[in-house]
Enzyme design. Structure first.
Site, PDB file in Angstrom:
ATOM      1  N   CYS A 285     -20.494 -19.016  21.205  1.00  0.00           N
ATOM      2  CA  CYS A 285     -20.780 -19.555  19.871  1.00  0.00           C
ATOM      3  C   CYS A 285     -22.200 -20.104  19.778  1.00  0.00           C
ATOM      4  CB  CYS A 285     -19.805 -20.675  19.530  1.00  0.00           C
ATOM      5  SG  CYS A 285     -18.070 -20.288  19.772  1.00  0.00           S
ATOM      6  N   ASP A 286     -22.625 -20.863  20.799  1.00  0.00           N
ATOM      7  CA  ASP A 286     -23.842 -21.663  20.674  1.00  0.00           C
ATOM      8  C   ASP A 286     -24.999 -21.206  21.556  1.00  0.00           C
ATOM      9  OD1 ASP A 286     -22.492 -23.281  18.868  1.00  0.00           O
ATOM     10  OD2 ASP A 286     -21.708 -24.577  20.451  1.00  0.00           O
TER      11      ASP A 286
ATOM     12  N   CYS B  92     -18.494 -23.743  24.077  1.00  0.00           N
ATOM     13  CA  CYS B  92     -18.449 -22.313  23.776  1.00  0.00           C
ATOM     14  C   CYS B  92     -19.844 -21.705  23.872  1.00  0.00           C
ATOM     15  CB  CYS B  92     -17.863 -22.084  22.387  1.00  0.00           C
ATOM     16  SG  CYS B  92     -17.828 -20.353  21.895  1.00  0.00           S
TER      17      CYS B  92
END
Length: 321
Positions: free
Chosen positions: A138-139, A135
Protein backbone atom coordinates in the site's frame (compact mmCIF):
# COMPACT_ATOMS: atom_id res chain seq x y z
CA UNK A 1 -32.90 -18.54 5.73
CA UNK A 2 -29.53 -19.79 4.51
CA UNK A 3 -28.01 -23.23 4.77
CA UNK A 4 -24.57 -21.72 5.37
CA UNK A 5 -23.30 -18.28 6.26
CA UNK A 6 -19.57 -17.71 5.83
CA UNK A 7 -17.91 -14.82 7.64
CA UNK A 8 -14.74 -13.69 5.91
CA UNK A 9 -13.86 -13.01 2.27
CA UNK A 10 -10.28 -14.21 2.05
CA UNK A 11 -9.04 -17.39 0.33
CA UNK A 12 -10.49 -19.66 3.06
CA UNK A 13 -13.93 -18.06 3.04
CA UNK A 14 -14.15 -17.85 -0.74
CA UNK A 15 -13.09 -21.47 -1.17
CA UNK A 16 -15.69 -22.51 1.40
CA UNK A 17 -18.24 -20.44 -0.52
CA UNK A 18 -17.27 -22.08 -3.80
CA UNK A 19 -17.62 -25.60 -2.39
CA UNK A 20 -20.83 -24.89 -0.47
CA UNK A 21 -22.54 -23.20 -3.43
CA UNK A 22 -21.41 -25.92 -5.80
CA UNK A 23 -23.05 -28.42 -3.43
CA UNK A 24 -26.35 -26.54 -3.96
CA UNK A 25 -26.40 -25.14 -0.45
CA UNK A 26 -27.98 -21.71 -0.14
CA UNK A 27 -24.88 -19.81 0.90
CA UNK A 28 -24.15 -16.25 1.97
CA UNK A 29 -20.67 -14.83 2.44
CA UNK A 30 -20.29 -11.74 4.61
CA UNK A 31 -17.10 -9.81 3.92
CA UNK A 32 -15.88 -6.96 6.09
CA UNK A 33 -16.37 -3.45 4.77
CA UNK A 34 -13.39 -2.13 6.73
CA UNK A 35 -10.95 -5.03 7.15
CA UNK A 36 -10.21 -6.74 3.83
CA UNK A 37 -8.26 -9.98 3.73
CA UNK A 38 -4.56 -9.42 4.43
CA UNK A 39 -3.70 -11.39 1.30
CA UNK A 40 -5.00 -8.51 -0.83
CA UNK A 41 -2.07 -6.40 0.42
CA UNK A 42 0.51 -8.97 -0.71
CA UNK A 43 2.48 -7.90 -3.76
CA UNK A 44 3.30 -11.37 -5.07
CA UNK A 45 2.39 -14.94 -4.09
CA UNK A 46 4.93 -17.26 -5.69
CA UNK A 47 4.23 -20.52 -3.84
CA UNK A 48 0.56 -21.04 -4.74
CA UNK A 49 0.28 -24.10 -7.02
CA UNK A 50 -0.56 -23.41 -10.63
CA UNK A 51 0.96 -19.93 -10.84
CA UNK A 52 4.67 -20.48 -11.63
CA UNK A 53 5.19 -16.78 -12.35
CA UNK A 54 3.38 -15.74 -9.19
CA UNK A 55 0.15 -13.80 -8.71
CA UNK A 56 -0.74 -10.78 -6.59
CA UNK A 57 -2.97 -11.30 -3.57
CA UNK A 58 -5.55 -8.89 -4.93
CA UNK A 59 -5.71 -10.71 -8.27
CA UNK A 60 -6.01 -14.12 -6.63
CA UNK A 61 -8.92 -12.97 -4.45
CA UNK A 62 -10.61 -11.46 -7.51
CA UNK A 63 -10.32 -14.77 -9.38
CA UNK A 64 -11.63 -16.73 -6.38
CA UNK A 65 -14.57 -14.35 -6.03
CA UNK A 66 -15.52 -14.63 -9.69
CA UNK A 67 -15.28 -18.42 -9.59
CA UNK A 68 -17.38 -18.74 -6.42
CA UNK A 69 -20.08 -16.40 -7.70
CA UNK A 70 -20.32 -18.47 -10.86
CA UNK A 71 -21.76 -21.25 -8.68
CA UNK A 72 -24.28 -18.91 -7.05
CA UNK A 73 -22.47 -17.67 -3.96
CA UNK A 74 -24.11 -14.52 -2.59
CA UNK A 75 -21.62 -11.98 -1.26
CA UNK A 76 -22.45 -8.93 0.87
CA UNK A 77 -19.97 -6.46 2.39
CA UNK A 78 -21.28 -6.26 5.95
CA UNK A 79 -19.45 -6.35 9.27
CA UNK A 80 -20.96 -8.77 11.77
CA UNK A 81 -22.04 -7.29 15.10
CA UNK A 82 -23.60 -10.18 17.04
CA UNK A 83 -24.18 -13.94 16.85
CA UNK A 84 -26.81 -15.86 18.76
CA UNK A 85 -28.49 -19.23 18.74
CA UNK A 86 -32.00 -19.56 17.34
CA UNK A 87 -34.19 -22.15 15.62
CA UNK A 88 -36.09 -22.41 12.37
CA UNK A 89 -39.09 -24.72 12.23
CA UNK A 90 -37.75 -26.62 15.22
CA UNK A 91 -34.25 -27.02 13.74
CA UNK A 92 -31.18 -25.55 15.44
CA UNK A 93 -29.92 -22.45 13.65
CA UNK A 94 -27.89 -19.25 14.10
CA UNK A 95 -28.91 -15.62 13.88
CA UNK A 96 -26.41 -13.00 12.79
CA UNK A 97 -26.80 -9.25 12.98
CA UNK A 98 -24.58 -7.52 10.43
CA UNK A 99 -24.79 -3.74 10.40
CA UNK A 100 -28.56 -3.05 10.09
CA UNK A 101 -29.59 -6.49 8.82
CA UNK A 102 -30.42 -9.86 10.34
CA UNK A 103 -29.51 -13.17 8.69
CA UNK A 104 -30.18 -16.76 9.72
CA UNK A 105 -28.45 -20.02 8.80
CA UNK A 106 -28.31 -23.61 9.92
CA UNK A 107 -24.53 -23.45 10.14
CA UNK A 108 -21.73 -20.88 10.24
CA UNK A 109 -18.23 -21.00 8.83
CA UNK A 110 -15.77 -18.55 10.32
CA UNK A 111 -12.97 -17.50 7.99
CA UNK A 112 -12.20 -14.15 9.59
CA UNK A 113 -8.43 -14.41 9.29
CA UNK A 114 -6.08 -12.28 11.34
CA UNK A 115 -4.75 -8.75 11.51
CA UNK A 116 -1.22 -7.46 11.93
CA UNK A 117 0.00 -7.32 15.51
CA UNK A 118 1.14 -4.00 16.93
CA UNK A 119 4.42 -3.41 18.75
CA UNK A 120 2.65 -1.33 21.41
CA UNK A 121 5.58 1.05 21.79
CA UNK A 122 5.52 4.84 22.24
CA UNK A 123 5.03 6.67 18.97
CA UNK A 124 3.46 3.77 17.10
CA UNK A 125 -0.17 4.77 17.43
CA UNK A 126 0.53 8.50 17.14
CA UNK A 127 2.52 8.10 13.90
CA UNK A 128 0.43 5.43 12.18
CA UNK A 129 -0.26 6.79 8.72
CA UNK A 130 2.52 9.34 9.23
CA UNK A 131 5.41 7.02 8.56
CA UNK A 132 4.27 3.92 10.47
CA UNK A 133 2.70 1.34 8.18
CA UNK A 134 1.65 -2.31 8.17
CA UNK A 135 1.40 -2.66 4.38
CA UNK A 136 4.42 -2.30 2.09
CA UNK A 137 2.29 -2.86 -1.00
CA UNK A 138 0.00 0.00 0.00
CA UNK A 139 2.60 2.54 1.12
CA UNK A 140 5.92 1.50 -0.41
CA UNK A 141 5.73 3.91 -3.38
CA UNK A 142 5.70 6.86 -0.94
CA UNK A 143 9.28 6.05 0.07
CA UNK A 144 11.20 6.41 -3.18
CA UNK A 145 14.88 7.04 -2.44
CA UNK A 146 14.22 7.15 1.29
CA UNK A 147 15.42 5.04 4.21
CA UNK A 148 12.93 2.67 5.83
CA UNK A 149 12.92 0.12 8.64
CA UNK A 150 11.12 -3.21 8.55
CA UNK A 151 10.37 -4.83 11.91
CA UNK A 152 10.04 -8.61 11.95
CA UNK A 153 11.83 -11.75 10.84
CA UNK A 154 9.21 -14.04 9.33
CA UNK A 155 8.20 -14.65 5.73
CA UNK A 156 5.98 -11.58 5.56
CA UNK A 157 8.61 -9.22 6.96
CA UNK A 158 11.35 -10.45 4.61
CA UNK A 159 9.07 -10.56 1.58
CA UNK A 160 7.88 -7.01 2.24
CA UNK A 161 11.45 -5.84 2.82
CA UNK A 162 12.36 -7.21 -0.61
CA UNK A 163 9.39 -5.43 -2.12
CA UNK A 164 10.39 -2.14 -0.51
CA UNK A 165 13.79 -2.27 -2.20
CA UNK A 166 11.96 -1.38 -5.44
CA UNK A 167 11.44 2.09 -3.99
CA UNK A 168 13.58 2.77 -0.93
CA UNK A 169 17.23 3.79 -0.98
CA UNK A 170 17.93 1.53 2.00
CA UNK A 171 15.91 -1.03 3.97
CA UNK A 172 17.01 -1.98 7.48
CA UNK A 173 15.40 -5.14 8.81
CA UNK A 174 15.20 -5.27 12.62
CA UNK A 175 14.48 -8.60 14.31
CA UNK A 176 14.52 -9.48 18.01
CA UNK A 177 16.00 -12.94 17.41
CA UNK A 178 19.57 -13.74 16.40
CA UNK A 179 18.40 -15.19 13.09
CA UNK A 180 15.48 -14.79 10.72
CA UNK A 181 12.48 -17.13 10.80
CA UNK A 182 11.72 -16.72 7.11
CA UNK A 183 12.02 -19.63 4.70
CA UNK A 184 15.41 -20.34 3.12
CA UNK A 185 14.76 -18.90 -0.33
CA UNK A 186 13.56 -15.59 1.11
CA UNK A 187 16.52 -15.38 3.49
CA UNK A 188 18.93 -15.94 0.61
CA UNK A 189 17.34 -13.25 -1.52
CA UNK A 190 17.40 -10.76 1.34
CA UNK A 191 21.05 -11.42 2.18
CA UNK A 192 22.06 -11.01 -1.46
CA UNK A 193 20.12 -7.76 -1.86
CA UNK A 194 22.55 -4.85 -1.51
CA UNK A 195 19.83 -2.48 -0.34
CA UNK A 196 18.95 -4.57 2.74
CA UNK A 197 20.85 -4.37 6.02
CA UNK A 198 20.13 -6.42 9.15
CA UNK A 199 20.05 -5.58 12.82
CA UNK A 200 19.41 -8.77 14.76
CA UNK A 201 18.84 -9.38 18.49
CA UNK A 202 17.28 -5.93 18.73
CA UNK A 203 13.85 -4.54 19.61
CA UNK A 204 12.18 -1.26 18.79
CA UNK A 205 11.80 0.63 22.05
CA UNK A 206 10.24 3.79 20.63
CA UNK A 207 9.27 5.24 17.26
CA UNK A 208 10.65 8.74 16.98
CA UNK A 209 9.12 11.81 15.35
CA UNK A 210 6.85 14.75 16.09
CA UNK A 211 4.48 14.98 13.14
CA UNK A 212 6.14 12.29 10.96
CA UNK A 213 8.52 9.40 11.59
CA UNK A 214 12.15 10.44 11.95
CA UNK A 215 13.58 7.15 13.22
CA UNK A 216 13.48 4.58 15.99
CA UNK A 217 15.18 3.90 19.27
CA UNK A 218 16.50 0.33 19.48
CA UNK A 219 17.67 -1.77 22.39
CA UNK A 220 19.91 -4.83 22.26
CA UNK A 221 18.03 -7.76 23.77
CA UNK A 222 21.27 -9.20 25.17
CA UNK A 223 22.55 -5.99 26.73
CA UNK A 224 20.43 -4.42 29.49
CA UNK A 225 19.97 -0.65 29.36
CA UNK A 226 21.47 -0.45 25.89
CA UNK A 227 19.85 1.90 23.39
CA UNK A 228 20.71 3.52 20.10
CA UNK A 229 18.80 5.64 17.64
CA UNK A 230 18.46 4.84 13.95
CA UNK A 231 17.27 7.43 11.45
CA UNK A 232 14.47 6.45 9.04
CA UNK A 233 11.68 7.99 7.01
CA UNK A 234 9.28 5.10 7.52
CA UNK A 235 8.71 2.07 9.74
CA UNK A 236 6.94 -1.01 8.41
CA UNK A 237 5.80 -3.41 11.13
CA UNK A 238 5.32 -7.14 10.52
CA UNK A 239 5.51 -8.56 14.03
CA UNK A 240 3.03 -11.41 13.82
CA UNK A 241 -0.74 -11.66 13.78
CA UNK A 242 -3.80 -11.40 16.00
CA UNK A 243 -6.79 -13.58 15.02
CA UNK A 244 -10.07 -11.81 14.31
CA UNK A 245 -12.13 -13.93 16.66
CA UNK A 246 -13.46 -11.56 19.33
CA UNK A 247 -17.05 -12.15 18.12
CA UNK A 248 -16.84 -15.77 19.23
CA UNK A 249 -15.64 -15.28 22.79
CA UNK A 250 -17.85 -17.32 25.08
CA UNK A 251 -19.40 -19.18 22.14
CA UNK A 252 -16.61 -21.57 21.12
CA UNK A 253 -13.31 -22.79 22.51
CA UNK A 254 -10.16 -20.83 21.62
CA UNK A 255 -6.52 -21.06 22.67
CA UNK A 256 -4.69 -18.50 24.80
CA UNK A 257 -3.87 -16.39 21.72
CA UNK A 258 -7.47 -16.31 20.52
CA UNK A 259 -7.13 -18.81 17.69
CA UNK A 260 -10.16 -21.06 17.18
CA UNK A 261 -9.63 -24.70 18.11
CA UNK A 262 -11.01 -27.16 15.55
CA UNK A 263 -10.73 -30.83 14.71
CA UNK A 264 -9.57 -32.11 11.33
CA UNK A 265 -13.10 -31.57 9.96
CA UNK A 266 -12.90 -27.87 10.86
CA UNK A 267 -15.55 -28.38 13.57
CA UNK A 268 -15.36 -26.11 16.58
CA UNK A 269 -16.41 -26.98 20.13
CA UNK A 270 -19.96 -25.76 19.30
CA UNK A 271 -22.09 -27.81 16.92
CA UNK A 272 -23.00 -25.90 13.79
CA UNK A 273 -19.96 -23.61 13.81
CA UNK A 274 -16.93 -24.38 11.68
CA UNK A 275 -13.70 -22.43 11.22
CA UNK A 276 -11.05 -22.31 8.52
CA UNK A 277 -7.99 -20.37 7.49
CA UNK A 278 -5.78 -18.10 9.57
CA UNK A 279 -8.30 -17.61 12.39
CA UNK A 280 -7.96 -21.23 13.53
CA UNK A 281 -5.19 -22.91 15.50
CA UNK A 282 -2.86 -24.57 12.99
CA UNK A 283 0.76 -25.21 12.10
CA UNK A 284 1.05 -23.40 8.77
CA UNK A 285 -0.76 -20.21 7.75
CA UNK A 286 -0.51 -19.97 3.97
CA UNK A 287 -2.99 -19.39 1.15
CA UNK A 288 -2.83 -23.02 0.08
CA UNK A 289 -3.69 -24.30 3.58
CA UNK A 290 -6.45 -21.71 3.93
CA UNK A 291 -8.08 -22.98 0.74
CA UNK A 292 -7.81 -26.58 1.93
CA UNK A 293 -9.40 -25.60 5.24
CA UNK A 294 -12.22 -23.83 3.40
CA UNK A 295 -13.02 -26.84 1.22
CA UNK A 296 -13.05 -29.14 4.25
CA UNK A 297 -15.25 -26.79 6.29
CA UNK A 298 -17.79 -26.50 3.46
CA UNK A 299 -17.97 -30.26 2.99
CA UNK A 300 -18.40 -30.82 6.74
CA UNK A 301 -21.08 -28.11 6.85
CA UNK A 302 -22.91 -29.78 3.96
CA UNK A 303 -23.04 -33.07 5.87
CA UNK A 304 -24.15 -31.23 9.01
CA UNK A 305 -27.02 -29.43 7.22
CA UNK A 306 -28.15 -32.65 5.53
CA UNK A 307 -28.36 -34.35 8.92
CA UNK A 308 -30.30 -31.47 10.44
CA UNK A 309 -32.80 -31.65 7.60
CA UNK A 310 -32.94 -35.44 7.65
CA UNK A 311 -31.63 -35.73 4.09
CA UNK A 312 -28.19 -37.17 4.75
CA UNK A 313 -26.64 -39.94 2.68
CA UNK A 314 -25.82 -43.26 4.29
CA UNK A 315 -22.22 -43.27 5.44
CA UNK A 316 -21.94 -39.47 5.59
CA UNK A 317 -22.52 -38.46 9.19
CA UNK A 318 -21.36 -35.74 11.54
CA UNK A 319 -22.31 -34.87 15.11
CA UNK A 320 -25.12 -32.27 15.12
CA UNK A 321 -25.45 -31.98 18.90
Amino acid sequence: MYDVIIIGAGPAGLTAGLYASRANLKTLLLGSSFNPSLITTTDIIENYPGFPDGISGFELVAKLTEQAQRFGLEIISHDVNTIEKTSAEGINAWKIRAEQNNFQAYTLIFATGAEYAKLDVPGEQELTGKGVSYCATCDGPFYREKDVIVVGGGDTAVQEALFLTKFARKVTLVHRRDRLRATGVLRERAVKNEKIEFILSAEVEKILGDTVVSGVRLKDVNTPNSAKELRADGVFIFAGYIPNTSLLKGIIEMDEKGYIITDNQMRTSTAGIFACGDCRQKLLRQVVTACGDGATAAFAAEIYVDELKGTSYEGRTIDTK
